[in-house]
Scaffold this motif. Structure first.
Motif, PDB file in Angstrom:
ATOM      1  N   PRO A   1      41.755  15.817 -15.402  1.00  0.00           N
ATOM      2  CA  PRO A   1      41.740  16.942 -14.463  1.00  0.00           C
ATOM      3  C   PRO A   1      41.411  18.266 -15.160  1.00  0.00           C
ATOM      4  CG  PRO A   1      43.650  15.558 -14.065  1.00  0.00           C
ATOM      5  CD  PRO A   1      43.025  15.069 -15.341  1.00  0.00           C
TER       6      PRO A   1
ATOM      7  N   ASP B   1      52.384  22.545  -7.207  1.00  0.00           N
ATOM      8  CA  ASP B   1      53.342  21.909  -6.309  1.00  0.00           C
ATOM      9  C   ASP B   1      53.112  20.401  -6.259  1.00  0.00           C
ATOM     10  OD1 ASP B   1      54.476  24.334  -5.624  1.00  0.00           O
ATOM     11  OD2 ASP B   1      53.089  24.657  -3.953  1.00  0.00           O
ATOM     12  N   LEU B   2      54.193  19.632  -6.094  1.00  0.00           N
ATOM     13  CA  LEU B   2      54.045  18.213  -5.774  1.00  0.00           C
ATOM     14  C   LEU B   2      53.817  18.084  -4.277  1.00  0.00           C
ATOM     15  CD1 LEU B   2      56.742  16.288  -7.884  1.00  0.00           C
ATOM     16  CD2 LEU B   2      54.373  16.819  -8.434  1.00  0.00           C
ATOM     17  N   ALA B   3      53.098  17.027  -3.883  1.00  0.00           N
ATOM     18  CA  ALA B   3      52.893  16.777  -2.459  1.00  0.00           C
ATOM     19  C   ALA B   3      54.214  16.443  -1.789  1.00  0.00           C
ATOM     20  CB  ALA B   3      51.898  15.637  -2.281  1.00  0.00           C
TER      21      ALA B   3
ATOM     22  N   GLN C   1      55.983  14.054   0.010  1.00  0.00           N
ATOM     23  CA  GLN C   1      55.892  12.634   0.388  1.00  0.00           C
ATOM     24  C   GLN C   1      57.200  12.168   1.016  1.00  0.00           C
ATOM     25  OE1 GLN C   1      54.415  11.879  -3.784  1.00  0.00           O
ATOM     26  NE2 GLN C   1      53.085  10.411  -2.767  1.00  0.00           N
TER      27      GLN C   1
ATOM     28  N   PHE D   1      49.222  14.295 -15.413  1.00  0.00           N
ATOM     29  CA  PHE D   1      48.593  13.868 -14.159  1.00  0.00           C
ATOM     30  C   PHE D   1      47.135  13.477 -14.398  1.00  0.00           C
ATOM     31  CE2 PHE D   1      48.994  18.563 -14.113  1.00  0.00           C
ATOM     32  CZ  PHE D   1      47.674  18.956 -14.120  1.00  0.00           C
ATOM     33  N   GLU D   2      46.643  12.584 -13.534  1.00  0.00           N
ATOM     34  CA  GLU D   2      45.278  12.068 -13.605  1.00  0.00           C
ATOM     35  C   GLU D   2      44.617  12.318 -12.252  1.00  0.00           C
ATOM     36  OE1 GLU D   2      43.666  10.244 -16.067  1.00  0.00           O
ATOM     37  OE2 GLU D   2      45.311  10.118 -17.521  1.00  0.00           O
ATOM     38  N   LEU D   3      43.285  12.313 -12.231  1.00  0.00           N
ATOM     39  CA  LEU D   3      42.590  12.295 -10.949  1.00  0.00           C
ATOM     40  C   LEU D   3      43.097  11.077 -10.165  1.00  0.00           C
ATOM     41  CD1 LEU D   3      38.916  13.134 -12.012  1.00  0.00           C
ATOM     42  CD2 LEU D   3      40.700  14.673 -11.203  1.00  0.00           C
TER      43      LEU D   3
ATOM     44  N   ASP E   1      41.785   9.094  -8.140  1.00  0.00           N
ATOM     45  CA  ASP E   1      40.884   7.944  -8.148  1.00  0.00           C
ATOM     46  C   ASP E   1      41.074   7.041  -9.364  1.00  0.00           C
ATOM     47  OD1 ASP E   1      39.645   8.510  -5.764  1.00  0.00           O
ATOM     48  OD2 ASP E   1      38.069   9.732  -6.674  1.00  0.00           O
ATOM     49  N   ILE E   2      41.518   7.650 -10.467  1.00  0.00           N
ATOM     50  CA  ILE E   2      41.713   6.858 -11.695  1.00  0.00           C
ATOM     51  C   ILE E   2      42.843   5.846 -11.497  1.00  0.00           C
ATOM     52  CG2 ILE E   2      42.433   6.993 -14.129  1.00  0.00           C
ATOM     53  CD1 ILE E   2      39.729   8.199 -13.873  1.00  0.00           C
TER      54      ILE E   2
ATOM     55  N   ASP F   1      52.124  12.186  -5.834  1.00  0.00           N
ATOM     56  CA  ASP F   1      50.909  12.974  -5.687  1.00  0.00           C
ATOM     57  C   ASP F   1      51.191  14.451  -5.920  1.00  0.00           C
ATOM     58  OD1 ASP F   1      49.423  10.732  -5.036  1.00  0.00           O
ATOM     59  OD2 ASP F   1      49.864  10.932  -2.885  1.00  0.00           O
ATOM     60  N   LEU F   2      50.208  15.159  -6.496  1.00  0.00           N
ATOM     61  CA  LEU F   2      50.289  16.616  -6.518  1.00  0.00           C
ATOM     62  C   LEU F   2      49.791  17.144  -5.175  1.00  0.00           C
ATOM     63  CD1 LEU F   2      49.031  17.740 -10.061  1.00  0.00           C
ATOM     64  CD2 LEU F   2      51.341  17.298  -9.262  1.00  0.00           C
TER      65      LEU F   2
ATOM     66  N   GLU G   1      40.778  19.668  -7.450  1.00  0.00           N
ATOM     67  CA  GLU G   1      40.837  18.215  -7.574  1.00  0.00           C
ATOM     68  C   GLU G   1      42.130  17.621  -7.019  1.00  0.00           C
ATOM     69  OE1 GLU G   1      38.336  18.231 -11.777  1.00  0.00           O
ATOM     70  OE2 GLU G   1      40.517  18.376 -11.749  1.00  0.00           O
TER      71      GLU G   1
ATOM     72  N   CYS H   1      45.035  15.084  -7.537  1.00  0.00           N
ATOM     73  CA  CYS H   1      45.647  14.477  -8.726  1.00  0.00           C
ATOM     74  C   CYS H   1      46.973  13.802  -8.384  1.00  0.00           C
ATOM     75  CB  CYS H   1      45.898  15.533  -9.796  1.00  0.00           C
ATOM     76  SG  CYS H   1      44.396  16.360 -10.370  1.00  0.00           S
TER      77      CYS H   1
ATOM     78  N   LEU I   1      50.673  12.101 -10.539  1.00  0.00           N
ATOM     79  CA  LEU I   1      51.359  11.897 -11.817  1.00  0.00           C
ATOM     80  C   LEU I   1      51.112  10.467 -12.293  1.00  0.00           C
ATOM     81  CD1 LEU I   1      54.841  13.633 -11.272  1.00  0.00           C
ATOM     82  CD2 LEU I   1      52.702  14.606 -12.127  1.00  0.00           C
TER      83      LEU I   1
END
Lengths: 529, 529
Positions: free
Chosen positions: A11, A68-70, A72, B49-51, B53-54, B68-69, B75, B77, B79
Motif C-alpha cells: 500500500p 480508521d478501521l472499517a 465491521q 496492512f496489505e492491499l 486483493d492480495i 478491513d481498513l 487504496e 486495504c 490488516l
C-alpha cells in the motif's frame, strides 16, 4: 497460470524491509534498546489499534491523518498515530503504576502525503522512552537529554547533531508580554514553529495577514524568537524587565536554569541549543520541548547563535526560497527529513483519560526511519563499501568428491547446532563444489568444514577459514578429529571475533555498532546501493 | 477534571503487555530468534496492512475474519491475517530473490471470537521461519522439523511436545482410494481435521449426514485416519495394495520415507508422530503438514499410537463430550489452546501472485501467545516463584546523610553509563535512605553505590552488593577510589554473573533461558499470578 488481475505492490506509503537495510535497521534498534535499558527502561506493548475515542482530540488538525478501521460490527477503532497517547491510556488504566521508565519500539500510522525518498512514510517506526512519575523538577528531563546523547553517540554520530530545546511556558510568556491575545497564543505558536523551514518575513506575514496579529506585536515577537544560545540567552531573558516579571516566564526560566545545571553534571550541556523558535505542534506539551537535528536534516533559514545577536527579522529571506533549496538537493536523502528525534514534557495527558489522577510525564521519540536514511546515506557517501552480512552463519559444511556425503553433512550440522554454532549446508544430495563455495561466500560465512573420501574414512573433517591469502599455512584447512570439531570451531570463532574487534578499533571504523565498514580496493569499486 | 465519557479499555481481543509478562515474552522471542539465526535465517518486515486483493481468496471461509481498513479515499486495504501470504507476495515482487531462509516475528489480526483465558486473541504474534527455493526433496522440510525441536528445547520444554505430521498427498490418496468423489475431497479433509477435538463418530456423522458422503466410504476412511506411528505406519500403508498403487500415495510415501531418514540424521525422529488425522485447514498446502502439541494443549479423543492398532472408530466417544471437558478445565490456561506451532509445504502460493514463477516453500509458524500462556502456567504451577526482574539495572546510586549529593550522584551515573553499566538514581534532591533502598530492591538491583559526607570528602564511594547475609565481611560495602569505581563495578558484575550461571545450572533451573526460578521459602508463599 494466468497473470493475477491486481497490482502487485505494498500500500501507498508502506514498504517491505529486507536484506542489508533490515540488518542496518536492526542494529539501530539494538543500539537504542541498549541505551534505554542502561537507564532502567522497561518495555510495554500496546495494540496497533485503539478505540477511536481514545485518539480523539489529541492531535489537533492532524487528526485527519488517522487511519480508521472499517466498521465491521462491534467497536469503532483506529490505528495508533503515535506511542504517547497509548502510553497515557495505559497509565490511566493501570492505577498501580505510579511511576515507570518505559520504552516502546513499534510502528505508527499517519495518512500523510509521503515523500518516500526523504524517509517519510505512512507506516513508520518510533522508538519512545518516557519517564512517568512525580519527582523533583527537571531531573527526569535532564536524564532524557542524556539518553538522546547516548543514543546518537552509540550510533556513531559523534556530536554531529544538535538538541534544539525550548520551554512552552517561556514561549507563552513571550507571547503574553509581546501582547498576543490569549485566544491567539496557540495559533501564533504554530506559526513560530515554521521558522525552521521559512524565513521570518514569511512567518510574520502568516501572523499578521492570515492570523490577524497586530504588526507591532509581531515585530516584538520577532526580536525574541530568532535567538539561540544556552545560559547566555537565559541571562538575556532574565535581564529583560518586562519578561522577567511575567509569571509563565519565571516558571520556565527556573526550569531551564535547573536543567542547564543538571545537563552540566551529566556532561552533555554542549549538545543543547536553547532555541526560542522551537514551538512543536502537539497540544499536550506543558514544559520543556526539544527536537534533534543533524547536519542537513533540517535546513534552517534562521541565523546561527552568533548572527542572532542583533537580528533584523524582516530581512532574513534568502535569494532562494526553501522549496527551491529542497529541489536542488532532492537526491540527497539526508536533506529535509526534518528532526530525527523529538519530545517534551506532558503533565496533563494521563489526566485526560483517568479523569482525576495526573501522572507527570516527559519523553523522547526517535524517528528510526529517518535515522536509517541518514545512516545509510553516510555509509554510501564514505569512501568505503559497507560489509554488512545478510545472515550470521559461522560455518558452511561442504562435501568434496562425487559422493555428496549428505547424511554426514546433516549429522555434522546437527552437532554444530547443538553447540549453538550457526551452520548451513547446501540442500542437494550431491552438491557441486563451486555451488557450495558460492553459497558460503555470498553471505561472507567465515569458516567452512570440508568432507571428502579421506576425511570420512578417517573419522575426520577439515576446518578452513575462508578468504585466507595464497601461501597461508592453513590455506587448505586443518584436519581435525570429528570428536574435536565443535571445540576447534569454537576456539577459532572466538579468536576471529576478537581479531575483528581489534581491527575495527584500529581502523577507527564505527558506522553502526557491529557493522564494520571496510576500505574498497581500487579494483573493486563500490556498487551503487 | 471531568471524567471522560468513553470507556477506558483496549479493543476487544487485544491487550497491553507489560511488567513480567513482557519480560517473559521477550525471552521467548530471543530464544526463537537465536534458533532462527543459527540456521541461517534472515528477517524481513512487511506492512501491517496489505492491499485487500492480495489477501483475497487465500483463507477459504476464514476470510470473514479479516480486519478491513475504512475506505478514506485511495487504496482498499486490510490488516494481515498471517505472515505467509505477505511473504509470498514479497517473493513475487522481488524477482532477484530465488531462495531465502526468512524469519518474521510480527503481529497478525483475526476478527475471531476470542477466548482470552486460553491465550487466543484478535491481535497476536506469530514467529515464522520459511525456506523458499528449489532444492532436492525434503531437505528444507527436515531442517524445519529440526528447528521446531531446537526452539522447544531452547524454551526448556525438554521433549514434552509432539510434532504431529502428515502429507497432503497421502490424505488425498486415501480419500481417492476410499472412494471420495473429487469435488468432496477438500470438505471431507476439513471434517477429518476435527478429529483432534471430536470423536470419530461425530466426524463420521458430519461426513455422511452434513456432507452427503456414502457411509461405507466414511467407514473405509475411518480405518485409516485414526492411525499414528512413524516408519511402521508408512510400512503399513505401503503394504496395502490399493493404496500403494495410487499415484498421490506413491509421491507422499516417497517424501515421508526420505523425511524420516533425514530426521534420523538430524537426531529428531523421536519427536515426530505420523498422524493420518492431521489435515490442516488452509488451502495452500501441497506437501507435508505439521502441528506441534504439548501436554494438555490439544485434548485428543483419538487413540494413542498403541491403541490405534486395531481401531473401532464408531465406538470412540467418551462419556463426556469435548465441550464438557473444556468447561471442567477452563481455569487451566494450558488446556485447549490448540497447537503451539504449525506449518507445511506450499509450492504454489508464490505463483498465485507472480503469475508464472513458482518458488516452492516450506515453513513453520510459532504461536507465541500460546507458548507464553503455557510457559507462565508452568512457572506458576511449579513449587517456585519466578524471580523475573522488571528491569536490568546493575547499580543503584544512593546518597546518605542530609546533603543529598545530587550532582555527585548524577556525575557518578554519567560515568557508569559511559562505561555501558546500567545505573539509576532517585529523582530527588535530598532523597531519604529507605526510599532509595526500596527503589533498588523492588527491581532486584544487585549492586549499590553509597555516597556520604566521608566518601565525598575523600573522593571515594562505597560499592555494596545487595542482599548479603548478616556477618558477611562486605555486608557494609567496600570503599573504593572514585577513579577505580567503574573497574571495580565491572569486575564484580562479571563475577556475579558467572556465579549466578553456576548456581542456576547446579539447581537445574531452566524455565526460559535467562529467567531463573527460585525456590520459595515456606514463610513467603508464591503470590497468585
Amino acid at each position: 497460470m494466468a497473470k493475477p488481475k491486481f497490482e502487485l505492490k505494498t500500500p501507498k506509503g508502506t514498504k517491505d524491509w529486507g536484506g542489508q537495510d533490515m540488518v542496518i535497521r536492526d542494529k539501530i534498534f539494538s543500539t537504542i534498546t541498549e541505551v534505554f535499558k542502561r537507564h532502567g527502561g522497561v518495555t510495554i506493548d500496546t495494540p496497533v489499534f485503539e478505540l477511536r475515542d481514545i485518539l480523539a482530540g489529541k492531535y489537533g488538525e492532524d487528526s485527519k491523518l488517522i487511519y480508521d478501521l472499517a466498521d465491521q460490527g462491534g467497536e469503532i477503532c483506529s490505528l495508533r498515530y503515535d506511542l504517547t497517547v497509548p502510553f497515557a491510556r495505559f497509565l490511566a488504566m493501570n492505577k498501580d503504576i505510579q511511576n515507570i521508565k518505559r520504552y516502546h519500539i513499534a510502528k505508527v500510522y499517519r495518512r500523510d502525503q509521503p515523500a518516500m525518498t526523504k524517509g517519510r512514510m505512512r507506516e513508520f517506526y518510533q522508538c519512545d522512552f518516557d519517564v512517568a512519575g512525580t519527582y523533583d523538577p527537571m531531573l527526569p528531563d535532564a536524564e532524557i537529554i542524556r539518553i538522546i546523547c547516548e543514543v546518537f553517540e552509540g550510533l556513531g554520530w559523534n556530536k554531529t547533531y544538535t538538541i534544539k530545546l525550548n520551554h512552552r511556558k517561556i514561549l507563552d510568556g513571550i507571547f503574553q508580554v509581546c501582547g498576543v491575545p490569549e485566544d491567539k497564543i496557540r495559533t501564533i505558536s504554530s506559526a513560530v514553529d515554521k521558522l525552521d523551514k521559512l524565513p521570518w518575513a514569511d512567518v510574520r506575514k502568516e501572523m499578521t495577514e492570515e492570523k490577524g496579529l497586530d504588526g507591532e506585536v509581531a515585530d516584538r515577537i520577532g526580536e525574541w524568537v530568532v535567538l539561540k544560545g544556552q545560559n547566555d540567552l537565559l541571562e538575556r531573558l532574565r535581564s529583560d524587565e518586562k519578561l522577567s516579571a511575567n509569571e509563565f516566564m519565571k516558571q520556565g526560566m527556573t526550569d531551564l536554569g535547573l536543567l542547564f545545571e543538571y545537563l552540566e553534571a551529566f556532561n552533555v550541556l554542549d549538545r543543547v541549543s536553547f532555541d526560542l523558535s522551537l514551538a512543536r505542534g502537539l497540544d499536550y506539551y506543558t514544559g520543556i520541548i526539544y527536537e534533534v537535528v543533524t547536519e542537513g536534516s533540517a535546513p534552517s533559514t534562521t541565523p546561527s547563535a552568533e548572527q542572532a545577536e542583533a537580528p533584523k527579522p524582516a530581512k532574513k529571506k534568502k535569494g532562494k526560497g526553501p522549496d527551491a533549496e529542497d529541489d536542488d538537493r532532492s537526491n540527497d536523502p539526508t536533506v529535509g527529513v526534518g528532526s530525527v528525534a523529538a519530545g517534551g514534557r506532558y503533565d496533563n495527558l494521563v489526566g485526560m483519560f483517568s479523569g482525576k489522577t495526573q501522572i507527570p510525564c516527559v519523553g523522547i521519540s526517535f524517528g528510526v526511519d529517518r535515522i536509517f536514511s541518514i545512516t545509510k546515506a553516510r555509509m554510501a557517501a564514505a569512501t568505503s563499501t559497507s560489509l554488512v552480512r545478510n545472515n550470521e552463519v559461522d560455518v558452511y559444511v561442504m562435501a568434496f568428491g562425487g559422493k555428496g556425503f549428505l547424511k554426514e553433512r546433516m549429522a555434522i550440522c546437527a552437532q554444530l547446532w547443538e553447540a549453538g554454532i550457526k551452520a548451513e549446508f547446501l540442500y542437494k544430495i550431491k552438491p557441486k563444489v563451486p555451488a557450495q563455495f558460492k553459497a558460503a561466500e555470498v553471505n561472507g560465512v567465515p569458516f567452512a568444514i570440508f568432507l571428502g573420501d579421506d576425511e570420512v574414512a578417517a573419522g575426520k573433517v577439515k576446518v578452513k577459514e575462508m578468504g585466507l591469502q595464497e601461501g597461508h599455512p592453513e590455506k587448505e584447512g586443518i584436519l581435525v578429529d570429528l570428536k574435536d570439531m565443535v571445540a576447534e570451531v569454537k576456539v577459532r570463532l572466538e579468536r576471529k571475533k576478537q581479531l575483528d574487534q581489534v581491527t575495527s578499533q584500529a581502523e577507527g571504523l564505527k558506522v553502526v555498532d557491529g557493522i564494520k565498514a571496510e576500505e574498497t580496493t581500487p579494483e573493486t569499486p563500490a556498487p551503487a546501493s
